[in-house]
Design a protein around this motif. Structure first.
Motif, PDB file in Angstrom:
ATOM      1  N   GLU A 177      -8.145   2.674  -2.669  1.00 49.19           N
ATOM      2  CA  GLU A 177      -8.702   2.170  -2.007  1.00 49.19           C
ATOM      3  C   GLU A 177      -9.911   3.702  -0.972  1.00 49.19           C
ATOM      4  O   GLU A 177      -9.487   4.296  -1.410  1.00 49.19           O
ATOM      5  CB  GLU A 177      -7.523   2.075  -0.626  1.00 49.19           C
ATOM      6  CG  GLU A 177      -6.140   0.671  -0.612  1.00 49.19           C
ATOM      7  CD  GLU A 177      -5.671   0.986   0.217  1.00 49.19           C
ATOM      8  OE1 GLU A 177      -5.805   0.820   1.220  1.00 49.19           O
ATOM      9  OE2 GLU A 177      -4.828  -0.456   0.323  1.00 49.19           O
TER      10      GLU A 177
ATOM     11  N   ASP B 225     -11.741   0.716   2.530  1.00 48.62           N
ATOM     12  CA  ASP B 225     -10.781   0.977   3.398  1.00 48.62           C
ATOM     13  C   ASP B 225     -11.534   0.995   4.607  1.00 48.62           C
ATOM     14  O   ASP B 225     -12.856   1.568   4.841  1.00 48.62           O
ATOM     15  CB  ASP B 225      -9.906   2.331   3.006  1.00 48.62           C
ATOM     16  CG  ASP B 225      -8.721   2.324   3.194  1.00 48.62           C
ATOM     17  OD1 ASP B 225      -8.249   1.147   4.903  1.00 48.62           O
ATOM     18  OD2 ASP B 225      -8.167   3.208   3.452  1.00 48.62           O
TER      19      ASP B 225
ATOM     20  N   LYS C  95     -11.180  -4.097   3.364  1.00 52.80           N
ATOM     21  CA  LYS C  95     -10.019  -3.796   4.508  1.00 52.80           C
ATOM     22  C   LYS C  95     -10.195  -3.760   5.310  1.00 52.80           C
ATOM     23  O   LYS C  95     -11.183  -3.100   5.731  1.00 52.80           O
ATOM     24  CB  LYS C  95      -9.141  -2.853   3.912  1.00 52.80           C
ATOM     25  CG  LYS C  95      -8.595  -3.431   2.496  1.00 52.80           C
ATOM     26  CD  LYS C  95      -7.298  -2.230   2.808  1.00 52.80           C
ATOM     27  CE  LYS C  95      -5.588  -2.318   3.152  1.00 52.80           C
ATOM     28  NZ  LYS C  95      -5.152  -1.538   2.864  1.00 52.80           N
TER      29      LYS C  95
ATOM     30  N   ASN D  21      -4.768   5.114  -2.293  1.00 52.78           N
ATOM     31  CA  ASN D  21      -5.693   5.874  -1.259  1.00 52.78           C
ATOM     32  C   ASN D  21      -6.226   6.684  -2.084  1.00 52.78           C
ATOM     33  O   ASN D  21      -5.732   7.758  -2.895  1.00 52.78           O
ATOM     34  CB  ASN D  21      -5.142   5.945   0.126  1.00 52.78           C
ATOM     35  CG  ASN D  21      -4.894   5.220   1.058  1.00 52.78           C
ATOM     36  OD1 ASN D  21      -5.748   4.491   1.362  1.00 52.78           O
ATOM     37  ND2 ASN D  21      -3.608   4.764   1.496  1.00 52.78           N
TER      38      ASN D  21
ATOM     39  N   GLU E 187      -6.207  -4.919   8.643  1.00 53.12           N
ATOM     40  CA  GLU E 187      -5.135  -3.691   8.637  1.00 53.12           C
ATOM     41  C   GLU E 187      -4.553  -3.889   9.655  1.00 53.12           C
ATOM     42  O   GLU E 187      -4.684  -4.236  11.244  1.00 53.12           O
ATOM     43  CB  GLU E 187      -5.397  -2.577   7.803  1.00 53.12           C
ATOM     44  CG  GLU E 187      -5.841  -2.089   7.327  1.00 53.12           C
ATOM     45  CD  GLU E 187      -6.604  -0.724   6.708  1.00 53.12           C
ATOM     46  OE1 GLU E 187      -5.367  -0.185   6.000  1.00 53.12           O
ATOM     47  OE2 GLU E 187      -7.236  -0.451   7.422  1.00 53.12           O
TER      48      GLU E 187
ATOM     49  N   GLU F 278       0.630  -1.195  -0.486  1.00 53.80           N
ATOM     50  CA  GLU F 278       0.085  -0.175   0.076  1.00 53.80           C
ATOM     51  C   GLU F 278       0.207   1.208   0.257  1.00 53.80           C
ATOM     52  O   GLU F 278       1.642   1.443   0.864  1.00 53.80           O
ATOM     53  CB  GLU F 278      -0.706   0.199   1.200  1.00 53.80           C
ATOM     54  CG  GLU F 278      -0.945   1.144   1.050  1.00 53.80           C
ATOM     55  CD  GLU F 278      -2.866   1.219   2.327  1.00 53.80           C
ATOM     56  OE1 GLU F 278      -2.937   0.323   3.478  1.00 53.80           O
ATOM     57  OE2 GLU F 278      -3.099   2.534   2.757  1.00 53.80           O
TER      58      GLU F 278
HETATM   59 CA    CA Z   1      -5.234   2.245   3.060  1.00 55.52          CA
END
Ligand code: CA
Ligand code: C2E
Ligand code: CA
Length: 736
Positions: free
Chosen positions: A596, A626, A647, A564, A683, A505
């Motif tokens: 994300e 996310d 996530k 992101n 995560e 990421e």
């Molecule tokens: Ca993220």
């Protein structure tokens, strides 16, 4: 005998001779006496004539035509002492008369001499004592002719008319100026009655000169002023001899006009006031333009509400009143939530209508005596006076929030729901001057936004420090891109099935030259708020792709990179087009990029974002939700979204093995995700217990400090190359 009568005769003769001579002498002396007397009389007359000529300023001339000589008397004033009393006609012609005037003078003389004109009467210039030309008026006639009628003598007077002619010319010029002036000019007598007016006066008032002459000037008085006003003006004029100012006047057609009027007394040569002169300028149009300008300067043209300038003025006055009466003033700062998004999606015309509707809604909610102003954009301010207590202000704030819970009508087809965030400051509690009150209400408004919007906040001092900090960060953010202060770090993620590194990421880092290292949790929300996230986000995407490409060239072809993306990038900016060009330029396969998006962002703008998500999907990029679990998304919604990955938020992972609820939530998310055909990633995995739990629940991948902290690109490449799932990770090995 000889002495007889002879002596007697002789004596007689002698006596007679004596007598005769005496007589003769007497005669002569009498004659002389008479002559003397006559001469005396003549001299006296001449002296009188001279005196009369001196008194009148005239000269007397006597022209003897036969011997061509000109006799002049009393010319001293005209020609100075010592000027010739007698001159020849030639001399007069050549030196005395102005050459330009001579032909005319000669013609006039001629006309009289031949009898065409009763008298000779001429205005011309002659040379004066100092050599200057002097205008004279000369009049005369033939006084003696011979038997045949030929003129022998001509006599008359001449008068210096230089001053008269100058005055006359000045008068004519003045009159001409008066006639051509665009201002109305009126001469009035000491009883304020018109004596004369110029053409502009007639044009402006509609009255001809005949109509006003002799009338009192109060015939123009308008009802816009009280009779008292006009009395005062006349009073001042009578006392000081002057008045100037604006005054409404009434025309003949009863229409009123605003005049700028200057009135001054005129004094005669003795210094006595003889009349007044009034000069009137019609400034009605100028005034109207001025008022329009003032309106433009003080009001917002879109909503008709007072603007910032007028608001400050009114707030200032409210504060002065409050200080005197020891009351409070409240300033409510209102900002519409997410107005920009609505404006962008509906278009600016609809956005304008929405602002108008919001202004009207706001105005109908507060009382008429409260000032509602628009500061620009979607920012409004309400000033409440005579505030009794904080409770009353809070009540008003709640009323406003309630008023906005009913959708606003933008047009016949569209109703739009929009909520406001309100910040409140109070005089004298928080600040004493308008600028501070506005600033603090603004600060409190931001706090209301931070509290989740559609709410109000009352200012307190800690807010101010926060606001300053935020402003400093935003201004540093503006320069960050061009200063190259951003960099990306990468956090690997691992498959729980086989222990392989599936991807990384990309996480943004900012080392500000002004403020030092600032974490993304602080600056990303500010970048979103200020709109800077759009360009920053493009940079992140570009940099992540560049890095991925570099890795691929170094043999790392299996991994994908997660980037992101802020929802603002979906709503504004052209994310799809930008990504498309980027993928073409880097020749990266689209499915190696995973975007994300946080759950709450997608859900709040579901309709608008879904369309963009579908386009992104068609492009071939993967999409991940996310921070899943923190929002309120329903399964129904999730089903509709074209996503690949969930996530699970770190918040749930933290307490795994400690909190039964979090364990339940996590296992539900995994099951649910799988039922929708999604990959589930956990995560923030920091220890092996968490990892084991997740593996047991069938979670697909993990990411977190247990595996690796976010690291720079080179270290990340080294990490992935060195990664040996079979050797280093017994737990993973078990799982595989
Ligand atoms: Ca993220
Ligand atoms: P996120 O997308 O949820 O990113 C994960 C965050 O958790 C990162 O924080 C990461 O450093 C941190 N993290 C990862 N593993 C662990 C762990 O085991 N323990 C702990 N305590 N933390 C862990 P970071 O880098 O500070 O980023 C914070 C947030 O900032 C991100 O949350 C993301 O929402 C946002 N962000 C970061 N970079 C970008 C970006 O390029 N664009 C956008 N729009 N947002 C970004
Ligand atoms: Ca996250």
């Amino acid at each position: 005998m000889a002495e007889g009568p002879l002596p007697y005769l002789q004596i007689v003769a002698l006596i007679a001779a004596i007598g005769l001579s005496w007589l003769f002498w007497r005669l002569v002396s009498r004659r002389r006496e008479q002559e003397d007397l006559l001469m005396g009389q003549i001299r006296e007359r001449e002296a009188r004539l001279n005196l009369a000529l001196w008194g009148s300023g005239d000269e007397f001339w006597d022209w003897n035509i036969r011997d061509n000589s000109l006799y002049r008397l009393g010319a001293n004033q005209l020609f100075g002492q010592g000027s010739l009393e007698t001159m020849s006609t030639d001399e007069w012609r050549n030196n005395s008369v102005h050459p330009d005037d001579l032909p005319r003078v000669q013609k006039l003389l001629q006309e009289h001499i031949v009898g065409h004109a009763e008298i000779y009467d001429s205005e011309h210039r002659i040379r004066g004592a100092s050599g200057d030309w002097v205008w004279v008026r000369s009049r005369g006639k033939v006084v003696e002719r011979d038997e045949s009628g030929s003129p022998l003598r001509m006599a008359g007077t001449a008068r210096d008319i230089t001053a008269i002619r100058r005055a006359e010319r000045e008068r004519r010029v003045a009159l001409e100026v008066l006639r051509s002036m665009s201002e109305a000019v009126a001469v009035i007598d000491l009883d304020f009655c018109f004596i004369s007016v110029n053409p502009s006066f007639s044009r402006i008032t509609g009255y001809s000169e005949e109509e006003v002459t002799g009338q009192n000037s109060n015939m123009l008085d308008s009802s816009q002023h009280s009779p008292d006003f006009y009395r005062r003006v006349r009073d001042i004029l009578e006392r000081t001899g002057h008045w100037a100012g604006e005054m409404w006047q009434r025309r003949k057609d009863d229409e009123e006009f605003l005049g700028w009027i200057e009135m001054s007394e005129v004094r005669d040569s003795l210094g006595m006031r003889s009349h007044f002169v009034a000069v009137v300028n019609d400034i009605t149009d100028k005034k109207r333009a001025e008022q329009e300008l003032r309106y433009l300067a003080n009001y917002d043209t879109l909503t008709g509400l007072p603007n910032r300038a007028l608001l400050s003025e009114r707030l200032g006055r409210a504060i002065i009143r409050a200080r005197r009466q020891e009351t409070r003033v409240a300033v409510l700062f209102l900002d519409l939530d997410r107005f920009k998004d609505i404006n962008d999606s509906l278009g600016h015309a609809a956005g304008d209508r929405l602002l108008k509707a919001a202004a009207a809604r706001l105005q109908s909610t507060v009382s008429a005596s409260d000032t509602v102003a628009r500061l620009g954009g979607d920012e409004f301010t309400v000033v409440l006076e005579d505030v009794e207590s904080l409770v009353a202000v809070e009540r008003m704030a709640r009323d406003i929030l309630t008023a906005f819970s009913t959708p606003l009508e933008v047009d016949e087809r569209h109703d739009v729901s929009i909520t406001p965030s309100l910040g409140i400051s109070l005089y004298p509690d928080h600040a004493l001057v308008p600028t501070d009150l506005l600033k603090y209400a603004d600060t409190a408004m931001y706090q209301a936004k931070a509290e989740g919007r559609n709410t109000y906040q009352i200012y307190n001092e800690t807010m101010d420090a926060e606001a300053r900090q935020r402003a400093a960060i935003i201004s540093a953010l503006r320069k960050a891109l061009e200063r190259g202060e951003f960099r990306l770090v990468y956090q690997p993620r691992m498959s729980l099935a086989d222990g392989s590194i599936t991807g990384v990421e990309a996480l943004l880092r900012w080392n500000s030259a002004d403020l030092g290292e600032i974490t993304p949790t602080v600056f990303i929300p500010l970048a979103e708020e200020s709109g800077l996230i759009v360009s920053i986000g493009e940079w992140v995407l570009g940099e992540a792709c560049r890095q991925l490409k570099a890795w691929r060239l170094q043999g790392l072809t299996e991994i994908c990179v997660g980037v992101n993306v802020s929802v603002l990038q979906l709503l504004r900016g052209n994310l799809v087009g930008y990504l498309k060009r980027l993928l073409e330029a880097t020749e990266l396969p689209a499915d190696r990029i995973e975007l994300e998006l946080t759950e709450s962002m997608v859900m709040q703008n579901a309709e608008q974002t879904t369309a963009v998500l579908n386009e992104l999907r068609r492009l071939g990029v993967s999409l991940a939700i996310d921070d899943f679990g923190t929002g309120y998304s329903s399964l129904v919604y999730l089903k509709r979204l074209p996503i690949d990955t969930l996530k699970i938020d770190k918040e749930f992972i933290d307490d795994l093995t400690r909190d039964a609820d979090d364990e339940a939530i996590t296992s539900t998310i995994v099951t649910m995700g799988h039922s929708l055909g999604l990959t589930v990633i956990a995560e923030g995995v920091e220890n092996e217990d968490q990892l084991n739990f997740l593996r047991q629940q069938g979670c697909d991948e993990i990411q977190g400090h247990w595996l690796s902290r976010p690291i720079d690109g080179d270290r990340c490449l080294a990490f992935i190359r060195a990664w040996r799932p079979d050797l280093l990770l017994p737990a993973v090995k078990v799982a595989s």
